[in-house]
Enzyme design. Structure first.
Site, short mmCIF file in Angstrom:
data_model
loop_
_atom_site.label_atom_id
_atom_site.label_comp_id
_atom_site.label_asym_id
_atom_site.label_seq_id
_atom_site.Cartn_x
_atom_site.Cartn_y
_atom_site.Cartn_z
N ASP A 106 1.27 -2.19 -17.21
CA ASP A 106 -0.07 -2.77 -17.09
C ASP A 106 -0.14 -4.18 -17.68
O ASP A 106 -0.98 -4.98 -17.28
CB ASP A 106 -1.10 -1.88 -17.80
CG ASP A 106 -1.16 -0.48 -17.19
OD1 ASP A 106 -0.45 -0.21 -16.22
OD2 ASP A 106 -1.94 0.35 -17.71
N ASP A 192 -4.58 -7.72 -14.84
CA ASP A 192 -3.61 -6.81 -15.45
C ASP A 192 -2.33 -6.93 -14.62
O ASP A 192 -2.39 -7.08 -13.38
CB ASP A 192 -4.08 -5.35 -15.38
CG ASP A 192 -5.11 -5.00 -16.47
OD1 ASP A 192 -5.57 -5.92 -17.18
OD2 ASP A 192 -5.45 -3.81 -16.57
N HIS A 243 -4.95 -1.26 -10.63
CA HIS A 243 -3.49 -1.11 -10.59
C HIS A 243 -3.06 -0.58 -9.22
O HIS A 243 -3.56 0.43 -8.75
CB HIS A 243 -2.99 -0.23 -11.73
CG HIS A 243 -3.47 -0.72 -13.07
ND1 HIS A 243 -3.58 0.07 -14.17
CD2 HIS A 243 -3.89 -1.95 -13.46
CE1 HIS A 243 -4.04 -0.65 -15.20
NE2 HIS A 243 -4.23 -1.87 -14.78
N ASP A 245 -0.19 0.57 -8.12
CA ASP A 245 0.97 1.45 -7.96
C ASP A 245 0.66 2.93 -7.70
O ASP A 245 1.57 3.77 -7.75
CB ASP A 245 1.96 1.27 -9.12
CG ASP A 245 1.32 1.44 -10.48
OD1 ASP A 245 0.12 1.73 -10.55
OD2 ASP A 245 2.05 1.28 -11.49
N ARG A 262 -6.73 5.43 0.86
CA ARG A 262 -6.99 4.02 0.54
C ARG A 262 -6.18 3.09 1.42
O ARG A 262 -5.28 2.39 0.95
CB ARG A 262 -6.59 3.74 -0.92
CG ARG A 262 -7.24 4.62 -1.94
CD ARG A 262 -6.61 4.35 -3.30
NE ARG A 262 -7.18 5.21 -4.32
CZ ARG A 262 -6.65 5.38 -5.52
NH1 ARG A 262 -5.56 4.73 -5.87
NH2 ARG A 262 -7.23 6.18 -6.39
N SER A 298 -7.18 8.67 -14.54
CA SER A 298 -6.60 8.29 -13.25
C SER A 298 -6.84 9.39 -12.23
O SER A 298 -7.20 10.51 -12.57
CB SER A 298 -5.10 8.04 -13.39
OG SER A 298 -4.83 7.17 -14.45
N SER A 299 -6.57 9.06 -10.97
CA SER A 299 -6.81 10.02 -9.90
C SER A 299 -5.56 10.87 -9.65
O SER A 299 -4.49 10.61 -10.20
CB SER A 299 -7.17 9.27 -8.63
OG SER A 299 -6.01 8.65 -8.11
N CYS A 351 4.03 3.39 -13.98
CA CYS A 351 3.16 2.78 -15.00
C CYS A 351 3.83 2.74 -16.37
O CYS A 351 3.66 1.79 -17.13
CB CYS A 351 1.87 3.56 -15.16
SG CYS A 351 1.07 4.05 -13.65
#
Ligand code: ARG
Length: 375
Positions: A106, A192, A243, A245, A262, A298-299, A351
């Protein structure tokens, strides 16, 4: 080869930094972040240090990743211990505690033979470069060819944020999505490092909650004279983008793992299709959003946050079988590690790492861009 050398996300990995959960705290509520406990009820999000037990579990999995990488012949480095429970007070803001050193991705990015430290976008992460500074000095002292650039630090004062962002109803979010307006305003340079993805000469930067247009302009103006091309990208169905990734993950030349929820903006897909890149959707993750750990922000798409060890070997989370099967079918060798106890620290395998050295040099994977007049 210079001690710092990494031009893309997939060439054979030689040296990497793996994050650490030691000293980690819960991310505080602040204008750029409204963490929430998952699940029923309206429990307040905890503050201060994470429990020793949670830190221990995450550190074990991070060690496990480090061991697998070492087994592949990769040199593994770790951040310096850092006390994240300390509060911060700068001329622009105050924050009760800091966050963690689990996700070097990040903050830090290697762009060829240069290390770049991001501005960051949240107060609790303002000093997150510090656990990595000793390593940076080491690389910088070891090899004269190593460059080191630190992006301008924003004020992170109240004026840098659009606080009502968090209350926007869905329709407004949808409407504003097309103007790419999120919780950070456009007045200061903000980004970031994890909003970038590296493809040799070409660098994608996602406009997001953590990277604004001034940030992208700064990157363009800083990197283009050095021979890179910087491309802003957008994923209009992600209402809380941060982010790149877990959204758009290059695996080897010509192949990108994409997030079916997405898709990339139509006009931006062209650069890939015109240059014979294949976009392959990731399968539905094994965990649903509701099954993610309670403190994880996060998802479920952390499933696709894979780390490439080479153009034909990827590391996947141990339980993400459908993704592993897809990787096999695409011709990859798959290594697996358990990593779910790391999820509440902001990410998964990509990450939690920062590649310092990979084989290879700067290549042009998008020849049609060179023949197109610059815009
Ligand atoms: N915002 C992403 C998602 O929830 C998570 C991104 C994690 N990436 C990272 N480098 N920390 O899908």
């Amino acid at each position: 080869m210079p001690v710092v050398n990494s031009w893309n996300e997939w060439d054979t990995l030689r040296e990497v930094v793996v994050g650490s959960a030691t000293g980690a705290c819960f991310e505080p509520t602040e204008p750029g972040n409204r963490p929430q406990v998952r699940g029923p009820g309206d429990l307040p999000f905890p503050t201060g240090p994470k429990s020793d037990e949670a830190v221990h579990r995450a550190d074990e999995q991070l060690e496990g990743l480090a061991a697998v990488l070492a087994g592949q012949g990769v040199t593994v480095r770790r951040p310096e211990p850092y006390d994240f429970s300390r509060s911060l007070r700068t001329p622009g803001f105050e924050v009760e505690n800091q966050y963690c050193a689990v996700c070097p991705r990040d903050v830090m990015i290697t762009l060829g033979n240069e290390i770049l430290e991001a501005t960051m976008s949240r107060r609790a992460r303002y000093f997150e470069y510090e656990p990595y500074r000793k390593l940076v000095y080491g690389y910088w002292e070891a090899d004269q060819r190593v460059g080191w650039t630190v992006a301008p630090k924003p004020t992170m004062a109240d004026s840098m944020y659009r606080q009502d962002f968090w209350e926007w109803p869905l329709e407004e979010r949808h409407a504003r999505m097309h103007d790419s307006e999120f919780c950070v305003t456009q007045d200061e340079v903000v980004f970031d490092a994890a909003d970038m993805s590296r493809f040799g000469r070409d660098i994608l930067v996602q406009e997001s909650m953590t990277t604004n247009r001034a940030g992208i302009r700064w990157l363009k103006r800083t990197l283009e004279p050095k021979g890179f091309r910087v491309h802003p990208v957008h994923f209009p169905l992600d209402y809380f983008p941060s982010h790149i990734d877990c959204t758009f993950v290059p695996l080897r030349p010509g192949l990108i793992l994409t997030n079916p929820d997405r898709p990339i903006r139509d006009a931006e897909r062209r650069m890939f299709t015109e240059n014979d890149w294949k976009l392959v959707d990731a399968p539905e993750p094994v965990l649903t959003n509701d099954d993610m750990p309670p403190y994880c922000q996060s998802s479920k798409w952390l499933s696709m946050n894979v780390l490439s060890v080479s153009p034909d070997t990827v590391i996947c989370e141990e339980q993400e079988k459908p993704l592993q099967d897809l990787m096999y079918s695409l011709g990859f060798e798959v290594l697996t590690v358990p990593f779910r106890d790391v999820f509440e620290y902001g990410g998964s395998l990509h990450c939690a790492t920062w590649d310092i050295r990979r084989d290879g040099t700067r290549e042009d994977y998008f020849p049609s861009l060179s023949s197109r007049p610059a815009v």
